[in-house]
Design a protein around this motif. Structure first.
Motif, PDB file in Angstrom:
ATOM      1  N   GLN A  14       0.836  -1.192   0.000  1.00  0.00           N
ATOM      2  CA  GLN A  14       0.000   0.000   0.000  1.00  0.00           C
ATOM      3  C   GLN A  14       0.878   1.251   0.000  1.00  0.00           C
ATOM      4  OE1 GLN A  14      -2.759  -0.114   3.255  1.00  0.00           O
ATOM      5  NE2 GLN A  14      -3.500  -2.154   2.769  1.00  0.00           N
ATOM      6  N   VAL A  15       0.311   2.325  -0.516  1.00  0.00           N
ATOM      7  CA  VAL A  15       0.977   3.626  -0.523  1.00  0.00           C
ATOM      8  C   VAL A  15       0.127   4.587   0.296  1.00  0.00           C
ATOM      9  CG1 VAL A  15       1.798   5.539  -1.955  1.00  0.00           C
ATOM     10  CG2 VAL A  15       1.939   3.183  -2.807  1.00  0.00           C
ATOM     11  N   THR A  16       0.776   5.423   1.099  1.00  0.00           N
ATOM     12  CA  THR A  16       0.052   6.398   1.916  1.00  0.00           C
ATOM     13  C   THR A  16       0.470   7.807   1.514  1.00  0.00           C
ATOM     14  OG1 THR A  16      -0.044   4.859   3.787  1.00  0.00           O
ATOM     15  CG2 THR A  16      -0.431   7.186   4.258  1.00  0.00           C
ATOM     16  N   PHE A  17      -0.510   8.693   1.366  1.00  0.00           N
ATOM     17  CA  PHE A  17      -0.189  10.094   1.112  1.00  0.00           C
ATOM     18  C   PHE A  17      -1.231  10.979   1.767  1.00  0.00           C
ATOM     19  CE2 PHE A  17      -3.577   9.840  -1.670  1.00  0.00           C
ATOM     20  CZ  PHE A  17      -3.691  10.861  -2.598  1.00  0.00           C
ATOM     21  N   THR A  18      -0.910  12.260   1.870  1.00  0.00           N
ATOM     22  CA  THR A  18      -1.765  13.230   2.558  1.00  0.00           C
ATOM     23  C   THR A  18      -2.537  14.053   1.540  1.00  0.00           C
ATOM     24  OG1 THR A  18      -0.198  13.373   4.390  1.00  0.00           O
ATOM     25  CG2 THR A  18      -1.806  15.162   4.182  1.00  0.00           C
ATOM     26  N   VAL A  19      -3.800  14.306   1.839  1.00  0.00           N
ATOM     27  CA  VAL A  19      -4.653  15.058   0.941  1.00  0.00           C
ATOM     28  C   VAL A  19      -5.526  16.010   1.756  1.00  0.00           C
ATOM     29  CG1 VAL A  19      -6.385  13.229   0.971  1.00  0.00           C
ATOM     30  CG2 VAL A  19      -6.391  14.883  -0.889  1.00  0.00           C
ATOM     31  N   ALA A  20      -5.795  17.185   1.204  1.00  0.00           N
ATOM     32  CA  ALA A  20      -6.695  18.152   1.837  1.00  0.00           C
ATOM     33  C   ALA A  20      -8.085  18.002   1.228  1.00  0.00           C
ATOM     34  CB  ALA A  20      -6.179  19.563   1.627  1.00  0.00           C
ATOM     35  N   ALA A  21      -9.076  17.794   2.073  1.00  0.00           N
ATOM     36  CA  ALA A  21     -10.463  17.665   1.626  1.00  0.00           C
ATOM     37  C   ALA A  21     -11.166  19.007   1.758  1.00  0.00           C
ATOM     38  CB  ALA A  21     -11.190  16.612   2.452  1.00  0.00           C
ATOM     39  N   ASP A  22     -11.776  19.472   0.664  1.00  0.00           N
ATOM     40  CA  ASP A  22     -12.467  20.760   0.665  1.00  0.00           C
ATOM     41  C   ASP A  22     -13.972  20.557   0.585  1.00  0.00           C
ATOM     42  OD1 ASP A  22      -9.999  22.166   0.604  1.00  0.00           O
ATOM     43  OD2 ASP A  22      -9.886  21.857  -1.579  1.00  0.00           O
ATOM     44  N   VAL A  32      -6.711  16.719  10.719  1.00  0.00           N
ATOM     45  CA  VAL A  32      -7.315  18.011  11.027  1.00  0.00           C
ATOM     46  C   VAL A  32      -8.737  18.002  10.494  1.00  0.00           C
ATOM     47  CG1 VAL A  32      -7.210  20.507  10.648  1.00  0.00           C
ATOM     48  CG2 VAL A  32      -5.086  19.191  10.862  1.00  0.00           C
ATOM     49  N   LEU A  33      -9.663  18.533  11.299  1.00  0.00           N
ATOM     50  CA  LEU A  33     -11.061  18.565  10.885  1.00  0.00           C
ATOM     51  C   LEU A  33     -11.666  19.904  11.282  1.00  0.00           C
ATOM     52  CD1 LEU A  33     -13.432  16.942   9.675  1.00  0.00           C
ATOM     53  CD2 LEU A  33     -13.975  16.201  11.997  1.00  0.00           C
ATOM     54  N   THR A  34     -12.198  20.646  10.296  1.00  0.00           N
ATOM     55  CA  THR A  34     -12.875  21.911  10.557  1.00  0.00           C
ATOM     56  C   THR A  34     -14.226  21.888   9.847  1.00  0.00           C
ATOM     57  OG1 THR A  34     -12.063  23.117   8.606  1.00  0.00           O
ATOM     58  CG2 THR A  34     -10.613  23.032  10.544  1.00  0.00           C
ATOM     59  N   SER A  35     -14.951  22.992   9.951  1.00  0.00           N
ATOM     60  CA  SER A  35     -16.276  23.055   9.340  1.00  0.00           C
ATOM     61  C   SER A  35     -16.221  23.149   7.819  1.00  0.00           C
ATOM     62  CB  SER A  35     -17.059  24.255   9.896  1.00  0.00           C
ATOM     63  OG  SER A  35     -16.370  25.466   9.602  1.00  0.00           O
ATOM     64  N   GLN A  36     -15.050  23.471   7.254  1.00  0.00           N
ATOM     65  CA  GLN A  36     -14.949  23.632   5.803  1.00  0.00           C
ATOM     66  C   GLN A  36     -13.725  22.949   5.202  1.00  0.00           C
ATOM     67  OE1 GLN A  36     -15.240  27.919   5.214  1.00  0.00           O
ATOM     68  NE2 GLN A  36     -17.412  27.696   4.735  1.00  0.00           N
ATOM     69  N   GLY A  37     -13.128  22.028   5.925  1.00  0.00           N
ATOM     70  CA  GLY A  37     -11.982  21.336   5.362  1.00  0.00           C
ATOM     71  C   GLY A  37     -11.396  20.331   6.326  1.00  0.00           C
ATOM     72  N   ARG A  62      -5.566  17.689  -3.434  1.00  0.00           N
ATOM     73  CA  ARG A  62      -6.823  18.193  -2.884  1.00  0.00           C
ATOM     74  C   ARG A  62      -7.969  17.306  -3.376  1.00  0.00           C
ATOM     75  NH1 ARG A  62      -5.272  22.722  -0.382  1.00  0.00           N
ATOM     76  NH2 ARG A  62      -7.377  22.961   0.475  1.00  0.00           N
ATOM     77  N   LEU A  63      -8.948  17.130  -2.505  1.00  0.00           N
ATOM     78  CA  LEU A  63     -10.107  16.277  -2.786  1.00  0.00           C
ATOM     79  C   LEU A  63     -11.378  17.077  -2.566  1.00  0.00           C
ATOM     80  CD1 LEU A  63     -11.112  13.288  -3.316  1.00  0.00           C
ATOM     81  CD2 LEU A  63     -11.186  13.052  -0.818  1.00  0.00           C
ATOM     82  N   LYS A  64     -12.315  16.950  -3.487  1.00  0.00           N
ATOM     83  CA  LYS A  64     -13.608  17.615  -3.306  1.00  0.00           C
ATOM     84  C   LYS A  64     -14.695  16.826  -4.028  1.00  0.00           C
ATOM     85  CE  LYS A  64     -13.210  20.837  -7.228  1.00  0.00           C
ATOM     86  NZ  LYS A  64     -13.245  22.260  -7.629  1.00  0.00           N
TER      87      LYS A  64
END
Length: 357
Positions: free
Chosen positions: A279-287, A314-319, A352-354
């Protein structure tokens, strides 16, 4: 539930579980179900013949499944599972159209297999496989013969497609109802003129992105020519198939249908088959703009078979900032997520993911 969750996301995970619970009523396709396997056996009694037939049917259904999940070039090394071992892989089966005599048994059966048991076998043998499906496409069979063009009227070309399991295959398709609403949206002249606006309206009704026109030309005995047009927002394309034989075109239709479906399946597997490996692991920002979109995104990530684990940093109301562990290439992962209406893109500041919609 998700494979891995941080402590800070436990509450949202519980909310997410309640959210998806309300969607379970929707009927989903099952890549691991093989339908309409005909069985026929003779023995000293009808009961003994039934047992032989059902074992044989399960074994043949298993071979159909393995070919469904793998590439053509890997078919020569697919395992042959004995009738004694087949029960290890079968979740359930059902039979219909049973016919018996004193020594003979005939029926049609459908078999549902255990996904993880089947995939573990392929992993053990180091055989690449695909466990995902393409987004469903709307299929419109058009027949052109000596009587002219037919789209919505009953005809043997449309019936040939209706007899096939179009749902539980790598590149699934949906046949239209052909009701007055369909007919008002699109007629055969619109198809012949490539009226993409009318096709888009029909596609919207069936919640698909792609419309496939299978135009069969059957004006000569012993010959069937099929032009397959594919329309989507990304553009259009065409491929042609020709079938010949000492038969009427209607008798060649089944062969044509299977061949065309195999072509779509082969194309899908080129992007979805994963080599067995690490498996490969990477970091992504969800918008996202609101928490409801975040819950939808979580649901779709859970359904994405390429993703093997997920961790929320990290978890916020918009990302949110996520770590995704996946198999295959990042292009395959992006294609897999696109099937669930998610866009994964690399930008200047990272991945980035949306939601697409």
């Amino acid at each position: 539930m998700l494979k891995f969750l941080t402590k800070t996301s436990v509450f949202l995970a519980l909310t997410y579980a309640a959210f998806i619970g309300s969607t379970l009523g929707a009927q989903a396709s099952n890549l691991f179900e093989v339908k309409n396997v005909n069985v026929d056996a003779e023995a000293s009694s009808a009961l003994e013949a039934r047992g032989i037939a059902l074992k044989d049917g399960q074994s043949r259904a298993f071979q159909i499944l393995l070919k469904r999940l793998t590439r053509v070039e890997d078919w020569p090394v697919l395992p042959i599972v004995s009738e004694q071992e087949i029960e290890t892989f079968v979740r359930r089966f059902r039979v219909q159209d049973e016919k018996t005599s004193s020594r003979r048994y005939l029926a049609s059966m459908s078999v549902v297999f255990e996904p993880e048991t089947v995939l573990d076998l392929l992993r053990t043998l180091n055989i690449p496989f695909s466990e995902t499906q393409a987004r469903p496409m709307l299929l419109l069979p058009v027949l052109e013969d000596v009587d002219g063009y037919r789209l919505w009227d009953n005809h043997w070309w449309a019936e040939s497609w209706a007899q096939v399991d179009l749902r539980n295959i790598p590149a699934p398709m949906v046949l239209p109802l052909g009701d007055p609403e369909d007919r008002a949206m699109l007629d055969v002249e619109d198809v012949l003129l490539s009226d993409t606006q009318s096709m888009a309206a029909l596609a919207k009704r069936y919640n698909v992105d792609t419309v496939v026109i299978a135009h069969a030309l059957a004006t000569e005995k012993g010959r069937l020519d099929v032009s397959v047009y594919q329309y989507s927002a990304a553009g259009s394309r065409l491929f042609v198939r020709n079938y010949k034989g000492q038969r009427n075109p209607a008798d060649i239709a089944g062969e044509a249908v299977e061949d065309i479906l195999s072509a779509f399946a082969k194309e899908w597997k080129q992007t979805s088959v994963v080599e067995v490996g690490d498996q490969v692991t990477f970091t992504v920002a969800a918008d996202y703009e609101r928490m409801g979109e975040w819950l939808t995104m979580l649901e779709r990530l859970e359904a994405a078979s390429f993703i093997k684990s997920l961790d929320i940093h990290v978890l916020t109301s918009q990302g949110a900032i996520l770590s995704l562990a996946y198999t295959g290439s990042v292009d395959q992962l992006a294609s897999n997520l696109a099937q669930s209406d998610m866009l994964l893109r690399e930008e200047k500041n990272g991945w980035r993911l949306k939601l697409r919609r």
